[in-house]
Design a protein around this motif. Structure first.
Motif, PDB file in Angstrom:
ATOM      1  N   LEU A 131     -21.363  24.064   3.721  1.00 52.34           N
ATOM      2  CA  LEU A 131     -22.600  23.573   3.130  1.00 52.34           C
ATOM      3  C   LEU A 131     -22.437  22.167   2.555  1.00 52.34           C
ATOM      4  O   LEU A 131     -23.370  21.360   2.611  1.00 52.34           O
ATOM      5  CB  LEU A 131     -23.076  24.527   2.030  1.00 52.34           C
ATOM      6  N   ASN A 136     -19.812  21.604  -5.176  1.00 49.36           N
ATOM      7  CA  ASN A 136     -20.000  22.525  -4.061  1.00 49.36           C
ATOM      8  C   ASN A 136     -18.749  23.338  -3.748  1.00 49.36           C
ATOM      9  O   ASN A 136     -18.841  24.445  -3.231  1.00 49.36           O
ATOM     10  CB  ASN A 136     -20.428  21.723  -2.822  1.00 49.36           C
ATOM     11  N   PHE A 168     -28.336  24.508   2.420  1.00 44.11           N
ATOM     12  CA  PHE A 168     -27.879  23.209   1.914  1.00 44.11           C
ATOM     13  C   PHE A 168     -29.012  22.297   1.467  1.00 44.11           C
ATOM     14  O   PHE A 168     -28.787  21.341   0.725  1.00 44.11           O
ATOM     15  CB  PHE A 168     -26.999  22.491   2.951  1.00 44.11           C
ATOM     16  N   ALA A 203     -24.802  19.083   3.616  1.00 40.45           N
ATOM     17  CA  ALA A 203     -25.566  18.315   2.633  1.00 40.45           C
ATOM     18  C   ALA A 203     -25.207  16.838   2.734  1.00 40.45           C
ATOM     19  O   ALA A 203     -26.085  15.966   2.646  1.00 40.45           O
ATOM     20  CB  ALA A 203     -25.286  18.842   1.228  1.00 40.45           C
TER      21      ALA A 203
END
Length: 253
Positions: free
Chosen positions: A13, A81, A196, A17
């Motif tokens: 993810l 993250n 995301f 992103a």
């Protein structure tokens, strides 16, 4: 144009992103756990500004990473993250902390404390945080230990503490859902795109719904969370325990 730093952006993810933010014209600094993966990350996210390497299971490497981020300059948003889920046996980081606790809880705490506060802070949590232990017993004693659910609750508490203490910083948490990444597994049922996009939205959107602080989101909508995270006493206990473990104090606003 905004400048964003994303931990754990060599894959999954975080990488998705990063790609989206670069495509939108933003400056993105990537992070990977070692130099080899950092170089690979730059090839997978063309247009990224840089890629930094640090093993977040090591408190010393995490502290060094914070210093390197500060050397680059100021950031508009930081997306925490990075995370681990499946840990084999009693794996530990460099200082002997359980790997899951070191990466999911202590690393984002250290980075939050030591990196100059950005305009926006985004922390990845999980719906599993609802079964996390708000008594924080896993952070206490000589041998701290926490479950994955505990660590995802810790991220929510950290975001809530930052939102309460730091005026002028939007600090929020999100549940990306159970999505088919390396961590989530190929059979995960949730929508990968939505997984995301909430990171991206919270990092750069000027929609009123994104310009808030201390909130918990799922797919760009506020969602149900463990209300104990709102307790200032729980937040202060969490910050104190993390300081005892890391030697890093949560700064005043």
């Amino acid at each position: 144009m905004a400048r964003i730093f994303i931990t754990g952006s060599a894959d999954g993810l975080g990488q998705m992103a990063a790609r989206e933010l670069v495509e939108q014209g933003h400056q993105v600094v990537l992070h990977a756990r070692n130099e080899k993966r950092a170089k690979e990350a730059l090839t997978k996210v063309p247009g990224a500004e840089a890629a930094l390497a640090a093993d977040l299971s090591s408190m010393e490497e995490t502290k060094r990473l914070a210093a390197e981020v500060n050397q680059i300059g100021s950031f508009d948003a930081i997306i925490h993250n990075a995370g681990v889920y499946r840990v084999t046996g009693y794996a530990t980081g460099a200082e002997g902390l359980p790997l899951l606790l070191a990466v999911n809880t202590i690393a984002p705490y250290i980075l939050t404390c030591l990196i100059h506060p950005p305009k926006r802070l985004i922390y990845l949590s999980s719906g599993m945080h609802l079964s996390g232990d708000p008594s924080l017993k896993g952070l206490q004693g000589d041998q701290p230990l926490a479950s994955y659910s505990d660590s995802k609750l810790h991220g929510l508490i950290l975001a809530k503490a930052a939102a309460r203490n730091w005026v002028g910083v939007y600090a929020n948490t999100l549940d990306p859902g159970w999505v088919p990444t390396k961590m989530g597994g190929a059979g995960a049922p949730d929508n990968l795109e939505q997984g995301f996009q909430t990171q991206v939205w919270l990092a750069v959107s000027n929609e009123p719904e994104a310009l808030v602080s201390g909130r918990y989101f799922h797919h760009q909508r506020e969602a149900h969370y463990q209300l104990k995270a709102d307790d200032a006493g729980v937040q202060e206990q969490f910050l104190d325990l993390c300081e005892q473990i890391s030697g890093v104090r949560f700064p005043e606003n």
